[in-house]
Design an enzyme around this catalytic site. Structure first.
Site, mmCIF file in Angstrom:
data_model
loop_
_atom_site.group_PDB
_atom_site.id
_atom_site.type_symbol
_atom_site.label_atom_id
_atom_site.label_comp_id
_atom_site.label_asym_id
_atom_site.label_seq_id
_atom_site.Cartn_x
_atom_site.Cartn_y
_atom_site.Cartn_z
ATOM 1 N N ASP A 1 75.998 22.731 27.991
ATOM 2 C CA ASP A 1 75.743 21.490 28.715
ATOM 3 C C ASP A 1 74.902 20.606 27.791
ATOM 4 O O ASP A 1 74.412 21.041 26.754
ATOM 5 C CB ASP A 1 75.054 21.765 30.056
ATOM 6 C CG ASP A 1 75.201 20.595 31.027
ATOM 7 O OD1 ASP A 1 75.567 19.487 30.569
ATOM 8 O OD2 ASP A 1 74.944 20.764 32.232
HETATM 9 C C1 BGC Z 1 75.695 17.385 33.092
HETATM 10 C C2 BGC Z 1 77.142 17.763 32.861
HETATM 11 C C3 BGC Z 1 77.847 16.625 32.157
HETATM 12 C C4 BGC Z 1 77.103 16.296 30.872
HETATM 13 C C5 BGC Z 1 77.730 15.178 30.065
HETATM 14 C C6 BGC Z 1 75.008 16.896 31.828
HETATM 15 O O1 BGC Z 1 73.753 16.415 32.095
HETATM 16 O O2 BGC Z 1 74.987 18.488 33.615
HETATM 17 O O3 BGC Z 1 77.761 18.068 34.065
HETATM 18 O O4 BGC Z 1 79.165 16.956 31.911
HETATM 19 O O5 BGC Z 1 75.779 15.903 31.198
HETATM 20 O O6 BGC Z 1 77.527 13.960 30.651
#
Ligand code: BGC
Length: 768
Positions: free
Chosen positions: A271
């Protein structure tokens, strides 16, 4: 940063002198791998985009598609293109505008995950995500960072709207259908967040402490189903720790389980955050660090040089990256149009969202309306509808259809005097919220505070109108959880007063009151649900929300959505609540990190004390009252279930039942199959969902026999003392149900011999 890149460039140039330079093709991955320098390999393991704040919105800066969250590194000399990763679960999240470009790049806000799950219709979900994937491809995206599929362990998790259900089977099947729809287009998904990310408070550090049994049966089961059924291109590891280790650095999780046991073939990406321990992440089998930073490049290079990472491990991860890249549209040099068919997708959103809305109450056939009524439309969100939640799951859509528009387009008159007041208020409150005076929600649509309406006003409008509709809304999103306070889990005083005043006035005149819930997650309903005549749970149904609601209110669509999550009587009835950061004050002590003392429970670590007894598994086994049970939802018609049957197969059984539309309106029924295991095996919930199917639209009097295949493995429970799945022998009750509390028919399945499936003894919870 500049230094590292220059260094890589220099080293790359120096080391490639005499080496042949193959160009990447589908069948020469080994040659390309052999031709790569260490620095090139490492560059492929670290994302290229950087985290920035754009117009107040945290996002990526990809060179190819503005506002997409991530990008992988290109290596031109070897014909390796960069690929683009973009959010998210309810549609493509990119910048709607671009510098020096007059075109707009709005995307469709499709229904959120909870709506999709509430359809109980995997074919429909696949159709919706086929369109979503088409849109992603048309915008130049290679991987859509979706679906969000964490278990809705507690009603207050801030991201529940993105997720499917409290039940792993439903969640897994929905994720599989979602994945198939997207990937049909030749673009990938990233099923997320793997795993244990069931709260947002301190999500970057919290340690989710979960028993092996609860892991296997609940928090991993949904991912297992999705991986085995749908072969997702990528998996996103979560921010949090699980049983003492960051998931992204846990080799047992990412390699022993995901790849060796489940057969996952794709890549794992982190993530969006740089954590220490990049070396462990690489060794764990986390192939791609997103969004990427030079620090991570340096850490990996250092790890290889000092022997902490073997070259073999680097090659394994890079090979997987190359195998991923050759599948992408970017590799195929796909010429994307940036012009998806937004009109067709809006229509699909309108239709599919209506299928996921749940009719909670409909006394005396209040609904459907006749269509020639004049409605007094109350509630600020009736005029300012919420399409989806906040954070990376949000979509930059060109518009959101209000309920007022929806009703008027369906021929219902909306009382102008009421509408005028609200429109003025919305304009004022929106402007005020921009100046941070009222409302406000970080990184998402502002939820305006409810307008106070005097009983005098209501009394004046009543004679001019035939009925009243009140919309009550909530929004939440990434980065924080909802709160057990008035105005979040429960209604505000203003909302209660409005509901009571409207109901008193309209009921005194023999007129009906309807509540529409435009919410992303469960709220308290027990204390007020007796007041209105009808309640429609619309969830957050995408950009055509007001139209989908209207279609149900006027009976263009017969509601067939059912709850994928239980509405408890009280928040504390839910067993996870005592181990959830509901106490906001307490979580504020540590987050956002004013000072650090001893680890704070539910902030630094969360004990999943309820084990496998999540959601209905707890309420049913305990026999507790609930406000609305799992699987519940009304229709404008009624269905009769008959001829239940179970036919044994080589590895389980087929369950069959005939469903007849016994009413006067055409409609669809979500048939649920719960199984109660024989006693004498492991301690089990009183029943568990093992199958479901949605009928076609049945005309009055029409019947359909539906069948569902259920295998013995899916009946198994996990014995953590022996590290194996066990399906006991004996007689299983197979229940054909309209909801978990509305079993219509039963049949029996007999298993003559017990079955076991041995698996690795991994992911143990050591710290209590
Ligand atoms: C989120 C993800 C997301 C990623 C990219 C993160 O903060 O938890 O779900 O895909 O950001 O934007």
């Amino acid at each position: 940063m500049k230094k590292t890149l220059t260094m890589i460039a220099f080293m790359t140039m120096a080391s490639i002198g005499a080496v042949a330079q193959p160009k990447l093709m589908k069948d020469n991955i080994e040659d390309v791998l052999n031709a790569m320098t260490l620095e090139e390999k490492v560059s492929l393991l670290v994302g290229k985009s950087r985290f920035v704040i754009m117009n107040g919105v945290p996002t990526g800066t990809t060179s190819k598609v503005e506002g997409a969250a991530g990008e992988t590194q290109a290596i031109e000399r070897l014909g390796i293109p960069g690929t683009v990763l973009s959010d998210g679960p309810a549609g493509v999240r990119i910048s709607p505008t671009r510098k020096g470009d007059d075109n707009t790049y709005y995307a469709t806000a499709f229904p959120v995950g909870t709506v999709l799950a509430s359809t109980w219709d995997t074919e429909l979900v696949q159709r919706v995500t086929k369109a979503m994937g088409e849109e992603a491809k048309d915008f130049g995206i290679d991987v859509l960072l979706a679906p969000g599929m964490n278990i809705q362990r507690n009603p207050l998790c801030g991201r529940n709207f993105e997720y499917f259900s409290e039940d792993p089977f439903l969640s897994g099947k929905m994720a599989a259908a979602y994945t198939k729809g997207i990937q049909e287009n030749g673009v990938g998904v990233s099923i997320k967040h793997f795993m244990g990310n069931n709260q947002e408070t301190n999500r970057n550090e919290v340690d989710s402490r979960i028993s092996q049994r609860a892991l296997r049966e609940i928090y991993l089961k949904n991912f297992e189903i999705a991986v085995k059924d749908a072969d997702p291109w990528t998996v996103m590891s979560s921010y949090n720790k699980m049983n003492g280790k960051y998931t992204q650095q846990n080799r047992e999780l990412l390699t022993t389980l995901l790849r060796d046991e489940w057969g996952f073939k794709g890549i794992v990406m982190t993530d969006w955050g740089n954590k220490e321990g990049t070396v462990d992440a690489v060794n764990a089998g986390n192939d791609l660090m997103e969004p990427g930073s030079d620090v991570e490049v340096e850490r990996i290079l250092a790890g290889v040089r000092n022997g902490a990472i073997s070259e073999e491990q680097i090659d394994t991860n890079v090979r997987r990256m190359l195998e991923y890249i050759v599948k992408t549209p970017s590799f195929a040099n796909y010429h994307f149009s940036s012009k998806p068919d937004l009109k067709a997708h809006a229509q699909l959103t309108r239709e599919s969202s209506a299928q996921g809305m749940v009719l909670l109450k409909n006394d005396e056939n209040t609904l459907p309306l006749k269509g020639n009524e004049t409605v007094a439309l109350y509630g600020v969100t009736s005029y300012d509808f919420i399409a989806g939640g906040a954070g990376s799951g949000q979509v930059n859509t060109a518009y959101i259809r209000s309920l007022k528009d929806g009703l008027e387009n369906d021929g219902v008159r909306v009382d102008e005097t009421t509408a005028d007041w609200y429109s003025k208020y919305v304009a004022y409150a929106t402007a005020a919220s921009k100046n941070n005076e009222v409302g406000g929600l970080f990184w998402g649509k502002t939820v305006l505070p409810e307008m106070q309406v005097s009983s005098k006003f209501i009394t004046k409008r009543e004679p001019e109108t035939d009925l009243a509709v009140i919309t009550i809304s909530r929004n939440a999103g990434e980065g924080s959880d909802r709160k057990n306070v008035e105005g979040d889990f429960t209604l505000t005083q203003t909302e209660r007063q409005l509901l009571q005043d409207v109901a008193d006035t309209y009921h005194a005149a023999g007129k009906k009151v309807i509540v529409v819930l435009n919410i992303g997650g469960v709220i308290e309903t027990e204390s007020w649900k007796s007041i209105p005549d009808a309640i429609l749970l619309a969830w957050q149904p995408g950009e055509e929300g007001g139209a989908s609601v209207a279609d149900i209110l006027v009976g263009k669509v017969n509601p067939s959505g059912k709850l994928a999550v239980t509405f408890p009587v009280r928040l504390f009835d839910n067993p996870s609540t005592k181990n959830f950061p509901f106490n906001y004050e307490m979580s504020q002590r540590r987050w956002p990190g004013s000072f650090k003392k001893a680890p704070v429970r539910n902030v630094d670590y969360t004990n999943y004390e309820e084990g496998i007894y999540v959601g209905y598994r707890y309420f049913e086994t305990k026999g507790l009252d609930v406000s609305y049970p799992f699987g519940y939802g009304l229709s404008y018609t009624t269905f009769e279930y008959s001829s239940p049957a179970v036919k044994a197969t080589s590895d389980g059984f087929v369950a069959m039942v005939t469903v007849k539309n016994a009413g006067k309106t055409a409609g669809r029924e979500a048939v649920q199959i719960y199984v109660t295991a024989p006693s004498g095996c492991l301690d089990k919930p009183s029943c568990e969902l093992k199958g479901f199917v949605k009928t076609k639209e049945l005309l009055p009097g029409e019947s359909q026999t539906v069948s569902v295949k259920i295998d013995n493995y899916s009946l198994a429970s996990f014995n953590e003392n022996a590290s194996r799945w066990e399906t006991a022998d004996g007689v299983y009750q197979v229940k054909f149900a309209a909801s978990i509390r509305d079993v219509r028919q039963t049949a029996k399945y007999q298993l003559k011999k017990p079955l076991v499936w041995e698996v690795n003894d991994i992911l143990a919870l050591k710290e209590k």
